[in-house]
Write an enzyme that holds these catalytic residues in place. Structure first.
Site, short mmCIF file in Angstrom:
data_model
loop_
_atom_site.label_atom_id
_atom_site.label_comp_id
_atom_site.label_asym_id
_atom_site.label_seq_id
_atom_site.Cartn_x
_atom_site.Cartn_y
_atom_site.Cartn_z
N THR A 53 -13.56 5.37 6.71
CA THR A 53 -14.14 4.73 5.53
C THR A 53 -13.97 3.22 5.62
O THR A 53 -13.33 2.70 6.54
CB THR A 53 -13.46 5.22 4.23
N TYR A 97 0.83 -1.21 0.00
CA TYR A 97 0.00 0.00 0.00
C TYR A 97 0.87 1.25 0.00
O TYR A 97 0.62 2.19 -0.78
CB TYR A 97 -0.91 -0.01 1.23
N LYS A 108 1.15 4.30 -2.92
CA LYS A 108 0.92 5.72 -2.66
C LYS A 108 2.16 6.55 -3.00
O LYS A 108 2.05 7.68 -3.48
CB LYS A 108 0.51 5.93 -1.20
#
Length: 271
Positions: free
Chosen positions: A186, A149, A153
């Site tokens: 989220t 991840y 990014k």
């Protein structure tokens, strides 16, 4: 203003469109188009559908993503963090550049007055701990969900900075900036450690931003007059911040750009 909502969940996408239309009072204010960033064919299909719509494109917000998933692959065989978070957005942006150029300044790219078009890519503070393993971008020899991840990014930041340099060199009426939303409540956290999920459930209201709050930096980057004609900025809480030093390395930017161009089947040149 018209908004095109792009996503792979058609039901949720159409719910968002309905909410926008209800708030604006216009059925022409929002539209849904299917887009699955885990498929390069879907990205190309979305671009064809968007072009066929005849709509202008003044702002592109690259916002989709997956986070800390167990290792899996996209339809094209890419590790999912790399494929969805980076390569899908890379191809989408490259294919939509002509539409962004054509929509700037009312379609007259020779004018230097009025408003240009903008690309806003949603980054993450996680990029500060990311490393680009150019010998194993797909995580085949060793895999860590967090590292994958963070690498994806960091790749987005490298891409955005190089894209802005190329746009500026061409004197394109298009700018590229990055928006760091912060820690937002989220569903992205569904694959994280159980302790993190427990803290989120118990204290998310206190420690996390709401989705509306998390979206604000992206909205700021997309709309503020202060960024008219200004690119290459990393924004956090509507203020400029400094991205990771390695992200500003032109040689690393070029290596990643070249590899992404090869993997997605587009030319390295943005002409």
């Amino acid at each position: 203003m018209r908004v095109v909502v792009a996503g792979h969940d058609e039901l949720k996408g159409r719910e968002v469109v309905s909410a926008i239309r209800a708030e604006s009072g216009s059925d022409e204010s929002a539209h849904f188009l299917f887009l699955d960033l885990a498929s390069l064919a879907s990205v190309r299909g979305f671009v064809r559908d968007f072009r066929a719509s005849g709509l202008p494109l003044h702002v592109l917000v690259n916002n989709a993503g997956v986070m800390m998933e167990p290792r899996g692959e996209t339809q094209d065989g890419f590790e999912r963090h790399l494929g969805v978070n980076f390569l899908g957005h890379f191809l989408l942006t490259r294919l939509l550049l002509p539409a962004l150029r054509g929509s700037a300044h009312g379609g007259d790219v020779t004018r230097r007055q009025g408003r240009g078009s903008r690309i806003v890519t949603v980054a993450s503070a996680t990029h500060y701990v990311g490393e680009m393993d150019m010998a194993d971008l797909q995580g085949r020899s060793a895999y860590s969900p967090h590292a994958a991840y963070a690498q994806s990014k960091l790749a987005l930041v490298l891409f955005s900075l190089r894209l802005q340099r190329l746009l500026a060199a061409r004197r394109d009426p298009v700018t590229a900036n990055m928006a760091d939303p912060g820690v937002v409540d989220t569903a992205l956290y569904r694959h994280t450690w159980w302790g993190t999920r427990a803290v989120k459930r118990a204290l998310g209201w206190l420690l996390f931003k709401t989705p509306d709050e998390g979206a604000w930096t992206s909205v700021f980057a997309a709309a503020t007059p202060a960024l008219e004609g200004v690119g290459g900025r990393y924004l956090r809480d509507e203020a400029e911040a400094e991205p990771l030093g390695a992200a500003q390395d032109p040689a690393l930017q070029w290596r990643l750009w070249a590899e992404a161009s090869r993997l997605t089947g587009v030319a390295e040149d943005i002409d």
